[in-house]
Write a protein that holds these residues in place. Structure first.
Motif, PDB file in Angstrom:
ATOM      1  N   ASN A 118       0.830  -1.204   0.000  1.00  0.00           N
ATOM      2  CA  ASN A 118       0.000   0.000   0.000  1.00  0.00           C
ATOM      3  C   ASN A 118       0.868   1.261   0.000  1.00  0.00           C
ATOM      4  OD1 ASN A 118       0.886   0.328   2.656  1.00  0.00           O
ATOM      5  ND2 ASN A 118      -1.016  -0.366   3.586  1.00  0.00           N
ATOM      6  N   ALA A 119       0.222   2.414   0.064  1.00  0.00           N
ATOM      7  CA  ALA A 119       0.941   3.693   0.002  1.00  0.00           C
ATOM      8  C   ALA A 119       1.888   3.868   1.184  1.00  0.00           C
ATOM      9  CB  ALA A 119      -0.065   4.844  -0.043  1.00  0.00           C
ATOM     10  N   ASP A 120       1.545   3.306   2.347  1.00  0.00           N
ATOM     11  CA  ASP A 120       2.430   3.409   3.513  1.00  0.00           C
ATOM     12  C   ASP A 120       3.737   2.652   3.275  1.00  0.00           C
ATOM     13  OD1 ASP A 120       0.970   4.930   5.687  1.00  0.00           O
ATOM     14  OD2 ASP A 120      -0.554   3.446   5.166  1.00  0.00           O
ATOM     15  N   ASP A 121       3.653   1.494   2.608  1.00  0.00           N
ATOM     16  CA  ASP A 121       4.868   0.734   2.282  1.00  0.00           C
ATOM     17  C   ASP A 121       5.776   1.552   1.364  1.00  0.00           C
ATOM     18  OD1 ASP A 121       3.988  -1.689   3.597  1.00  0.00           O
ATOM     19  OD2 ASP A 121       2.692  -2.066   1.871  1.00  0.00           O
ATOM     20  N   VAL A 122       5.177   2.165   0.355  1.00  0.00           N
ATOM     21  CA  VAL A 122       5.947   2.962  -0.614  1.00  0.00           C
ATOM     22  C   VAL A 122       6.590   4.149   0.099  1.00  0.00           C
ATOM     23  CG1 VAL A 122       5.779   4.426  -2.678  1.00  0.00           C
ATOM     24  CG2 VAL A 122       4.553   2.231  -2.594  1.00  0.00           C
ATOM     25  N   MET A 123       5.807   4.863   0.908  1.00  0.00           N
ATOM     26  CA  MET A 123       6.333   6.037   1.611  1.00  0.00           C
ATOM     27  C   MET A 123       7.462   5.634   2.559  1.00  0.00           C
ATOM     28  SD  MET A 123       4.381   8.970   3.855  1.00  0.00           S
ATOM     29  CE  MET A 123       4.100   7.994   5.328  1.00  0.00           C
ATOM     30  N   GLU A 127      10.959   4.938  14.986  1.00  0.00           N
ATOM     31  CA  GLU A 127       9.629   5.554  14.911  1.00  0.00           C
ATOM     32  C   GLU A 127       9.011   5.309  13.529  1.00  0.00           C
ATOM     33  OE1 GLU A 127       7.921  10.025  15.577  1.00  0.00           O
ATOM     34  OE2 GLU A 127       9.724   9.476  16.710  1.00  0.00           O
ATOM     35  N   MET A 128       9.803   5.508  12.475  1.00  0.00           N
ATOM     36  CA  MET A 128       9.319   5.279  11.112  1.00  0.00           C
ATOM     37  C   MET A 128       8.980   3.804  10.892  1.00  0.00           C
ATOM     38  SD  MET A 128      12.134   7.767   9.284  1.00  0.00           S
ATOM     39  CE  MET A 128      11.845   7.311   7.581  1.00  0.00           C
ATOM     40  N   ALA A 129       9.834   2.917  11.405  1.00  0.00           N
ATOM     41  CA  ALA A 129       9.617   1.474  11.232  1.00  0.00           C
ATOM     42  C   ALA A 129       8.369   1.013  11.980  1.00  0.00           C
ATOM     43  CB  ALA A 129      10.851   0.698  11.702  1.00  0.00           C
ATOM     44  N   ASN A 130       8.153   1.546  13.179  1.00  0.00           N
ATOM     45  CA  ASN A 130       6.947   1.177  13.933  1.00  0.00           C
ATOM     46  C   ASN A 130       5.680   1.627  13.201  1.00  0.00           C
ATOM     47  OD1 ASN A 130       7.941  -0.290  16.129  1.00  0.00           O
ATOM     48  ND2 ASN A 130       8.498   1.567  17.235  1.00  0.00           N
ATOM     49  N   ASN A 131       5.759   2.770  12.541  1.00  0.00           N
ATOM     50  CA  ASN A 131       4.630   3.253  11.740  1.00  0.00           C
ATOM     51  C   ASN A 131       4.353   2.294  10.573  1.00  0.00           C
ATOM     52  OD1 ASN A 131       2.669   5.456  11.230  1.00  0.00           O
ATOM     53  ND2 ASN A 131       3.806   5.634   9.320  1.00  0.00           N
ATOM     54  N   GLU A 132       5.427   1.811   9.950  1.00  0.00           N
ATOM     55  CA  GLU A 132       5.289   0.843   8.856  1.00  0.00           C
ATOM     56  C   GLU A 132       4.669  -0.464   9.361  1.00  0.00           C
ATOM     57  OE1 GLU A 132       5.587  -1.680   5.498  1.00  0.00           O
ATOM     58  OE2 GLU A 132       5.309   0.474   5.725  1.00  0.00           O
ATOM     59  N   ILE A 133       5.121  -0.931  10.533  1.00  0.00           N
ATOM     60  CA  ILE A 133       4.581  -2.171  11.100  1.00  0.00           C
ATOM     61  C   ILE A 133       3.076  -2.025  11.353  1.00  0.00           C
ATOM     62  CG2 ILE A 133       4.655  -3.687  13.140  1.00  0.00           C
ATOM     63  CD1 ILE A 133       7.745  -2.886  13.265  1.00  0.00           C
ATOM     64  N   ALA A 134       2.674  -0.841  11.816  1.00  0.00           N
ATOM     65  CA  ALA A 134       1.259  -0.599  12.137  1.00  0.00           C
ATOM     66  C   ALA A 134       0.393  -0.413  10.898  1.00  0.00           C
ATOM     67  CB  ALA A 134       1.144   0.632  13.031  1.00  0.00           C
ATOM     68  N   LYS A 135       0.932   0.234   9.859  1.00  0.00           N
ATOM     69  CA  LYS A 135       0.083   0.648   8.739  1.00  0.00           C
ATOM     70  C   LYS A 135       0.408  -0.015   7.401  1.00  0.00           C
ATOM     71  CE  LYS A 135      -0.691   5.272  10.661  1.00  0.00           C
ATOM     72  NZ  LYS A 135      -0.454   6.708  10.462  1.00  0.00           N
TER      73      LYS A 135
END
Length: 196
Positions: free
Chosen positions: A48-53, A158-166
């Protein structure tokens, strides 16, 4: 049990193979009109877009960590710091390669920042601090480098945790989890080196 970085290298190799297989099948499938597109898109795992970002922002973030690590041998005689910098670079360069491979699979330019170029990336070391690091030697360099890299790692976590969540991509989420584990362990080590 294989280390997180060896798993990431394996993921990158698998992705590269899948990309080659997809392009070969797309190239040789001319007889079955329209099926070549399905063959190549079937290889592309859900994302999804979160993976790309995440990938587009983490690549330059990691590149700065590799750049910071490259400064160490010229600026300190502290062998523990030299070894740590080599370890960080050795972990993060394969992750950069794996993230670029995933973006290529998703038909996204790995060199592009998309719409995120104006967004601040957590933990990035500013130009003034980079210049100061270049001017320091010995214990003063060690202290500023460790403080900078701790902050850099905290931003990456912080960025990686956001990726894990979204995120949706299993490969990208696996990589993000490996980043959190490796970088938290290194933060603990760096704090010990600073005497915290």
């Amino acid at each position: 049990m294989p280390s997180p970085s060896s798993r990431i290298v394996a993921v990158a190799a698998a992705l590269a193979t899948a990309a080659v297989v997809a392009s070969c099948s797309a190239a040789t499938d001319h007889s079955q009109h329209g099926s070549s597109a399905t063959t190549s898109s079937a290889v592309v795992a859900a994302h999804n877009a979160d993976d790309v970002m995440f990938a587009q922002m983490m690549i330059p973030h990691h590149q700065q960590a590799v750049e910071l690590s490259a400064l160490v041998p010229q600026h300190t005689a502290n062998q523990a710091l030299v070894a740590l910098a080599a370890k960080i670079s050795g972990e993060q360069q394969p992750e950069i390669n794996a993230m670029k491979a995933l973006l290529l699979q998703w038909d996204v330019d790995p060199g592009a920042m998309g719409d995120h170029s104006g967004m601040a990336m957590q933990g990035m070391v500013d130009d003034a601090t980079m210049a100061k690091l270049n001017s320091l030697r010995g214990p003063e360099f060690d202290t500023l480098w460790l403080q900078s890299m701790i902050n850099h790692h905290q931003g990456a976590i912080e960025m990686a945790n956001n990726e894990i969540a979204k995120g949706q991509s299993a490969d990208m989420i696996t990589m993000a989890k490996a980043m959190v584990a490796a970088q938290q362990a290194e933060i603990n080590q760096m704090k010990q080196m600073l005497g915290e």
